[in-house]
Design an enzyme around this catalytic site. Structure first.
Site, PDB file in Angstrom:
ATOM      1  N   ARG A   9     -31.551 -22.902   9.449  1.00  0.00           N
ATOM      2  CA  ARG A   9     -32.920 -22.969   8.730  1.00  0.00           C
ATOM      3  C   ARG A   9     -33.882 -24.025   9.664  1.00  0.00           C
ATOM      4  O   ARG A   9     -33.698 -25.002   9.760  1.00  0.00           O
ATOM      5  CB  ARG A   9     -32.811 -23.695   7.403  1.00  0.00           C
ATOM      6  CG  ARG A   9     -34.128 -23.887   6.658  1.00  0.00           C
ATOM      7  CD  ARG A   9     -33.662 -24.448   4.984  1.00  0.00           C
ATOM      8  NE  ARG A   9     -32.677 -23.827   4.522  1.00  0.00           N
ATOM      9  CZ  ARG A   9     -31.938 -24.320   3.568  1.00  0.00           C
ATOM     10  NH1 ARG A   9     -32.418 -25.369   2.821  1.00  0.00           N
ATOM     11  NH2 ARG A   9     -31.106 -23.438   2.854  1.00  0.00           N
TER      12      ARG A   9
ATOM     13  N   HIS B 131     -28.558 -27.494   6.922  1.00  0.00           N
ATOM     14  CA  HIS B 131     -28.877 -26.080   7.749  1.00  0.00           C
ATOM     15  C   HIS B 131     -29.578 -25.950   9.070  1.00  0.00           C
ATOM     16  O   HIS B 131     -29.357 -25.229  10.007  1.00  0.00           O
ATOM     17  CB  HIS B 131     -29.598 -24.972   6.767  1.00  0.00           C
ATOM     18  CG  HIS B 131     -28.976 -24.651   5.677  1.00  0.00           C
ATOM     19  ND1 HIS B 131     -28.305 -23.457   5.546  1.00  0.00           N
ATOM     20  CD2 HIS B 131     -28.548 -25.061   4.339  1.00  0.00           C
ATOM     21  CE1 HIS B 131     -27.763 -23.099   4.568  1.00  0.00           C
ATOM     22  NE2 HIS B 131     -28.061 -23.961   3.741  1.00  0.00           N
TER      23      HIS B 131
ATOM     24  N   ASP C  71     -25.224 -20.480   3.624  1.00  0.00           N
ATOM     25  CA  ASP C  71     -24.942 -20.154   2.344  1.00  0.00           C
ATOM     26  C   ASP C  71     -24.460 -18.673   2.119  1.00  0.00           C
ATOM     27  O   ASP C  71     -25.242 -17.731   2.795  1.00  0.00           O
ATOM     28  CB  ASP C  71     -26.370 -20.035   1.535  1.00  0.00           C
ATOM     29  CG  ASP C  71     -26.970 -21.565   1.360  1.00  0.00           C
ATOM     30  OD1 ASP C  71     -26.033 -22.467   1.693  1.00  0.00           O
ATOM     31  OD2 ASP C  71     -28.171 -21.702   1.425  1.00  0.00           O
TER      32      ASP C  71
ATOM     33  N   GLU D 221     -22.988 -26.995  -4.836  1.00  0.00           N
ATOM     34  CA  GLU D 221     -23.417 -25.781  -4.598  1.00  0.00           C
ATOM     35  C   GLU D 221     -22.359 -24.845  -3.985  1.00  0.00           C
ATOM     36  O   GLU D 221     -21.856 -24.966  -3.128  1.00  0.00           O
ATOM     37  CB  GLU D 221     -24.508 -25.600  -3.624  1.00  0.00           C
ATOM     38  CG  GLU D 221     -25.972 -26.147  -3.962  1.00  0.00           C
ATOM     39  CD  GLU D 221     -26.919 -26.440  -2.718  1.00  0.00           C
ATOM     40  OE1 GLU D 221     -28.096 -26.843  -3.074  1.00  0.00           O
ATOM     41  OE2 GLU D 221     -26.450 -25.785  -1.624  1.00  0.00           O
TER      42      GLU D 221
ATOM     43  N   HIS E  27     -22.554 -22.997  -0.568  1.00  0.00           N
ATOM     44  CA  HIS E  27     -22.923 -24.169   0.698  1.00  0.00           C
ATOM     45  C   HIS E  27     -21.851 -24.236   1.202  1.00  0.00           C
ATOM     46  O   HIS E  27     -20.881 -25.172   0.924  1.00  0.00           O
ATOM     47  CB  HIS E  27     -23.944 -24.948   0.285  1.00  0.00           C
ATOM     48  CG  HIS E  27     -24.432 -25.993   1.026  1.00  0.00           C
ATOM     49  ND1 HIS E  27     -25.770 -26.207   1.569  1.00  0.00           N
ATOM     50  CD2 HIS E  27     -23.795 -26.878   2.081  1.00  0.00           C
ATOM     51  CE1 HIS E  27     -26.076 -26.910   2.232  1.00  0.00           C
ATOM     52  NE2 HIS E  27     -24.785 -27.543   2.739  1.00  0.00           N
TER      53      HIS E  27
END
Length: 268
Positions: free
Chosen positions: A106, A151, A158, A240, A243
């Protein structure tokens, strides 16, 4: 006449200098985009069987729009993380499952986009689905949004599990009626993954991997995913279920900002 010629020459020199300064200025020259280091690869080049549903290239996000920096639906990761996913996928295929990735590397500009959105308390278009029980003004305090993301270091992904053969997931239609991300599976937005108890990016404590309210098949699915990825070197983020970060990270202290597109790793 001599004075006029001198004046004209002076004007020409001044104009040329201004043109040169403009041509060299940052605003006049588009800076080239950063590229990924050679340690990054497109996941598809390592394992083309892993399903990719790169959510942030679509409007089906907690912001209701495509995220900055996501230009093409391609999963980019550091090579060790991609190879580890390949090992996990080989084991899963033998059991009738496939991995499906929602997000991989990301760029920092995407994280900045998240932060900008989170500060705009008037924009709550997607609240009903992604954070129905959380006040938007608490997204930072509760840890759902941060100014840095693992990320961006390239070894975090994810993902979820899909039972084979995989059925298609219909596209999100902007403006459609939203359902809470923790609603029963047949009521929330359709996803071809197994039932994990919540949808992806659900800002709720029910997304905690070991939340005691998640039981039965939903809990078993989460633990199956966690065991499979732990066996190949990934560590789950407890808040999460989707994740995971591959350890040790190649770039534990570097947050990259090259765009998510095939060209970022094309030269490898």
């Amino acid at each position: 006449m001599t004075g006029m010629r001198t004046a004209l020459r002076a004007m020409a020199v001044t104009a040329a200098a201004l043109l040169a300064a403009t041509a060299l200025s940052p605003t006049a020259q588009a800076r080239p985009e950063p590229r990924a280091p050679e340690e990054f690869v497109a996941l598809r080049s390592v394992d083309p069987t892993i399903i990719q549903e790169m959510r942030y290239t679509t409007a089906h996000t907690f912001m209701g729009e495509r995220v900055d920096g996501y230009r093409q639906p391609v999963c980019i990761l550091t090579r060790p993380a991609a190879r580890a996913l390949h090992l996990a996928q080989k084991r899963l295929l033998r059991q009738g499952y496939s991995l499906k990735v929602y997000d991989c590397y990301r760029p920092q500009r995407a994280v900045d986009h998240f932060v900008q959105w989170a500060k705009d308390l008037d924009d709550q278009a997607m609240k009903r689905e992604f954070y129905p029980l959380v006040d938007k003004e608490r997204l930072f305090e509760d840890g759902y949004i941060a100014e840095k993301s693992g990320h961006s270091r390239g070894s975090t992904v994810d993902l979820t599990l899909v039972r084979l053969p995989a059925l298609p997931t219909r596209p999100y239609r902007p403006g459609e009626r939203l359902t809470p991300c923790f609603a029963p599976k047949d009521e929330r937005f359709p996803d071809n993954s197994v039932d994990m108890g919540t949808g992806y990016d659900c800002f709720d404590t029910l997304s905690h991997t070991d939340d005691p309210r998640i039981q039965g098949a939903q809990r078993a699915n989460r633990q199956f995913l966690k065991r499979t990825l732990t066996a190949v070197g990934f560590v789950n983020l407890p808040e999460e279920w989707w994740h995971f970060t591959h350890k040790p990270e190649l770039f534990p202290d570097t947050y990259f900002d090259f765009p998510v597109e095939r060209g970022s790793v094309g030269r490898h």
